[in-house]
Write a protein that holds these residues in place. Structure first.
Motif, PDB file in Angstrom:
ATOM      1  N   TYR A 122      67.886 -48.412 -76.655  1.00  0.00           N
ATOM      2  CA  TYR A 122      66.941 -49.464 -76.630  1.00  0.00           C
ATOM      3  C   TYR A 122      65.900 -48.823 -75.693  1.00  0.00           C
ATOM      4  O   TYR A 122      66.127 -48.491 -74.864  1.00  0.00           O
ATOM      5  CB  TYR A 122      67.471 -50.888 -76.406  1.00  0.00           C
ATOM      6  N   PRO A 123      64.054 -49.514 -76.116  1.00  0.00           N
ATOM      7  CA  PRO A 123      64.141 -48.235 -75.096  1.00  0.00           C
ATOM      8  C   PRO A 123      63.641 -50.104 -73.654  1.00  0.00           C
ATOM      9  O   PRO A 123      64.214 -50.581 -73.250  1.00  0.00           O
ATOM     10  CB  PRO A 123      62.371 -49.539 -75.548  1.00  0.00           C
ATOM     11  N   ARG A 177      62.502 -52.222 -71.540  1.00  0.00           N
ATOM     12  CA  ARG A 177      61.681 -52.865 -70.661  1.00  0.00           C
ATOM     13  C   ARG A 177      60.802 -53.827 -69.565  1.00  0.00           C
ATOM     14  O   ARG A 177      62.211 -53.787 -69.181  1.00  0.00           O
ATOM     15  CB  ARG A 177      60.886 -53.931 -72.323  1.00  0.00           C
ATOM     16  N   THR A 180      58.169 -44.473 -74.568  1.00  0.00           N
ATOM     17  CA  THR A 180      58.580 -45.172 -75.695  1.00  0.00           C
ATOM     18  C   THR A 180      58.655 -45.550 -76.925  1.00  0.00           C
ATOM     19  O   THR A 180      59.023 -45.844 -78.075  1.00  0.00           O
ATOM     20  CB  THR A 180      58.461 -46.629 -75.187  1.00  0.00           C
ATOM     21  N   LYS A 181      56.473 -45.005 -77.440  1.00  0.00           N
ATOM     22  CA  LYS A 181      56.361 -45.953 -78.570  1.00  0.00           C
ATOM     23  C   LYS A 181      56.076 -44.764 -79.570  1.00  0.00           C
ATOM     24  O   LYS A 181      56.522 -44.212 -80.874  1.00  0.00           O
ATOM     25  CB  LYS A 181      54.889 -46.417 -78.736  1.00  0.00           C
ATOM     26  N   SER A 218      60.740 -42.726 -80.136  1.00  0.00           N
ATOM     27  CA  SER A 218      61.159 -42.476 -81.888  1.00  0.00           C
ATOM     28  C   SER A 218      60.958 -41.172 -83.165  1.00  0.00           C
ATOM     29  O   SER A 218      61.718 -40.829 -83.525  1.00  0.00           O
ATOM     30  CB  SER A 218      60.163 -43.357 -82.078  1.00  0.00           C
ATOM     31  N   TYR A 264      66.843 -44.912 -81.810  1.00  0.00           N
ATOM     32  CA  TYR A 264      66.442 -45.471 -81.269  1.00  0.00           C
ATOM     33  C   TYR A 264      65.658 -46.935 -81.940  1.00  0.00           C
ATOM     34  O   TYR A 264      65.294 -47.029 -82.811  1.00  0.00           O
ATOM     35  CB  TYR A 264      65.020 -44.566 -81.027  1.00  0.00           C
ATOM     36  N   GLU A 267      64.021 -50.222 -81.766  1.00  0.00           N
ATOM     37  CA  GLU A 267      62.547 -50.649 -80.652  1.00  0.00           C
ATOM     38  C   GLU A 267      62.807 -52.287 -81.680  1.00  0.00           C
ATOM     39  O   GLU A 267      61.365 -52.363 -82.931  1.00  0.00           O
ATOM     40  CB  GLU A 267      61.128 -49.893 -80.558  1.00  0.00           C
ATOM     41  N   GLU A 291      61.783 -57.868 -77.818  1.00  0.00           N
ATOM     42  CA  GLU A 291      62.792 -57.228 -76.480  1.00  0.00           C
ATOM     43  C   GLU A 291      64.155 -57.264 -76.357  1.00  0.00           C
ATOM     44  O   GLU A 291      64.275 -58.955 -76.057  1.00  0.00           O
ATOM     45  CB  GLU A 291      61.966 -57.035 -75.498  1.00  0.00           C
TER      46      GLU A 291
END
Length: 630
Positions: free
Chosen positions: A282-283, A285, A303-304, A308, A406, A408, A412
């Motif tokens: 998971y990212p 945050r 992360t974006k 990915s 991954y 997202e 969150e």
């Protein structure tokens, strides 16, 4: 539903806009090639200008190579264990209090579907409900939480657990043998035994196993930091619960979504592709990001886009927290196609064995000597010998044939705390880039360890981060040499390049392919650190070599830009067309460094740069300013 109509538990889709981005990337690549051709074709004659020119060529060759490297990812866009590596009886006391509070908190969360399930985060953002029934229970649980919080804070303030509290649990006796945080025996306490029929919450439901572990530490044994602590935890958990899925989170993070475990299991348990997944990442945050994220703690590009993008070649790397592992992938096991996981497999325990006996048996697994002569830290568990052991561990898992995911989600999954000062942020980055460069220069380099095991774009993706540190050299050259050449009227770019690239960039913006991202918001306030952070005012305060470098570079650009403007004015603008891009470049760096100029000369609060640092950086910049280049 029949076999033909069965839907997968998860599906991976390629991002939209790939064609537009590829066209944009091709245009950038053409521009890079044109810059290289210009540098090679128009090398100046003998002199300082020639060496500056060749240095720019070397820097631009690196930037071009690194840009190509980044395209590898952009082209394809549980039982609970707490490891206390400090061995603190205060932490043990806090966990004990939490285990008592959980008997009321867990039923409350289930009944009213509470999210987030961290009581601290929940009560910080929740308002008292209007419904009378809910309101009564809400007030009761909040009171219980505040009472628990007050007891813990009182003990922490005192600095020790009093004898009355110690007498309530046998675990406190372990600290009678502790010499200090770096020299103590294994401390293992099962606070809640999930297999005990009496271990239920106040609603009568079985509670999860809760274990406190502080592995043995001795001065003569290297403890391998976070990786060593996690490996001890993996072994101990295999003896007590042996759950097939392991979640790792840092101590400053909390779960922000109660559905995260269910969502993760959809990946692992998918009948078509689930068995090949080694971990789900998971990212990372943070709950305390400011509106404009002025320390860039969100890592939006990583992360974006980049993590990915790695999904297209085998999955993202492990980033150290917010990650669910298949236990097999951490044990050194290679992925074998067709293998099926037994989700009901649990640790086998003799019914006559007491909790005390189980604790004694499991303590051996967390001793200093247990790993001697074994593959732990090498082929099993987390890797040793690197500051970013998470990255080398993820690469090893990928090299054994496992894939990663991954994910997202909209809400969150986990939230932590981001650095609140510039120095903290820079030190964190320093640790990361140092560790990544160490990986690149070792046998753990993805081009070596991953050769023949993972795809070439996947190897390249790992190196995007491994080579972070080396970006500093060409960047430093650009930031220093370009303004000095501008000051001394040494042209570095063709006369028309600024207009050419400006036209291209404008066209791309109008077409919606790219967006302008340069925005500066300057705010000045006089308050304590936390208030300055909330108001997005950079925190300097400390005399640090890192700040000396930043301030010196900022002053060099300011002085050189001022000197160059003075020269152009005095010469009535003669020859200015040869320096348009250099003026724009130096002007941009001056704008970016506005917070530093404020910290040096304008601010009066405690977060400003110390006067000694301002003097040193200015003196160094003046020295570079008066240095001849002809």
């Amino acid at each position: 539903m029949g076999e033909e109509g069965r839907l997968p538990l998860f599906e991976t889709k390629e991002a939209k806009g790939r064609t537009a981005y590829r066209m944009f990337s091709i245009s950038i690549f053409v521009g890079i090639c044109l810059i290289w051709m210009y540098r090679v074709t128009y090398v100046p004659g003998v002199g300082i200008g020639r060496w500056a020119w060749l240095g720019m060529l070397a820097a631009e060759l690196w930037f071009g190579f690194y840009w190509i490297l980044t395209q590898s990812v952009r082209w394809r866009p549980l039982a609970i264990y707490l490891s206390d590596d400090g061995g603190s009886d205060l932490t043990f006391y806090a966990l004990l209090e939490a285990s008592h509070f959980a008997k009321d908190w867990i039923p409350f969360c289930k009944k009213f579907k509470v999210d987030p399930r961290s009581p601290s985060a929940y009560f910080a953002q929740a308002f008292e409900p209007l419904d009378s029934h809910y309101k009564d229970e809400w007030s009761t649980i909040k009171k219980l939480y505040q009472e628990m919080e007050d007891r813990i804070q009182s003990v922490v303030k005192l600095g020790q657990v009093n004898e009355e509290i110690q007498a309530e649990h046998k675990g406190f006796s372990e600290w009678n043998l502790v010499l200090n945080s770096r020299n103590h025996q294994t401390i293992l306490q099962i606070l809640i035994d999930g297999r005990d029929p009496n271990a239920v919450d106040n609603a009568g439901f079985v509670m999860p196993t809760l274990v406190y572990l502080s592995r043995e530490k001795r001065p003569q044994h290297h403890h391998n930091f976070k990786a060593g602590a996690l490996n001890a935890l993996i072994r101990v958990s295999s003896e007590i619960s042996n759950g097939p899925i392991i979640l790792t989170v840092d101590c400053d993070m909390y779960s922000n979504d109660a559905q995260t475990v269910r969502d993760t299991l959809c990946f692992f348990m998918d009948e078509d592709k689930g068995e090949e997944i080694g971990f789900v990442q998971y990212p990372q945050r943070f709950m305390n990001i400011t509106k404009n994220d002025f320390y860039s703690n969100s890592f939006r590009v990583i992360t974006k886009v980049e993590l990915s993008g790695m999904d297209g070649y085998g999955g993202p790397m492990y980033i150290g927290t917010g990650c669910f592992f298949r236990r097999e992938s951490l044990s050194g096991t290679k992925y074998i196609k067709g293998h099926k996981t037994d989700w009901n497999k649990r640790a086998q325990r003799d019914g006559s064995e007491t909790v005390d006996e189980l604790e004694d048996r499991a303590k051996v697994l967390a001793s200093c000597s247990y790993e001697l002569g074994t593959q732990w830290g090498k082929e099993m568990g987390l890797k040793y010998g690197c500051l970013v052991e998470d990255v080398t561990t993820g690469l090893a898992i990928h090299s054994r044939g496992w894939k990663s995911i991954y994910f997202e989600p909209t809400r969150e999954a986990f939230l932590g705390l981001a650095p609140t000062t510039l120095l903290q942020s820079l030190v964190q980055h320093k640790r990361w880039v140092e560790g990544h460069l160490h990986i690149f220069l070792s046998r753990h380099c993805s081009f070596i360890q991953g050769h023949g095991k993972i795809k070439l774009p996947h190897q390249m993706a790992y190196c995007i981060y491994n080579l972070w540190a080396l970006n500093a050299l060409p960047t430093l050259y650009y930031v220093v040499i370009s303004p000095l050449c501008l000051l001394h009227a040494i042209p570095l770019f063709p006369e028309t390049s600024a207009y050419l690239f400006g036209t291209i960039d404008c066209a791309l913006n109008l077409l919606g392919i790219t967006k302008s991202a340069f925005t500066i918001t300057v705010k000045i306030a006089d308050d304590e650190l936390s208030k300055r952070y909330d108001q997005e005012i950079m925190e300097f305060r400390t005399t640090s070599p890192i700040f000396t470098v930043l301030a010196t570079l900022a002053m060099i650009n300011l002085l050189c830009l001022g000197g160059a403007i003075k020269r152009v004015v005095m010469d009535d603008g003669v020859g200015v067309e040869s320096f348009v891009l250099q003026f724009a470049q130096s002007g941009l760096w001056v704008l970016i460094n506005l917070p530093i100029y404020e910290g040096l000369f304008l601010r009066k609060d405690k977060g400003r740069m110390p006067p000694s640092l301002a003097f040193t950086s200015t003196a160094l910049a003046v020295l570079a300013y008066v240095m001849p280049m002809h």
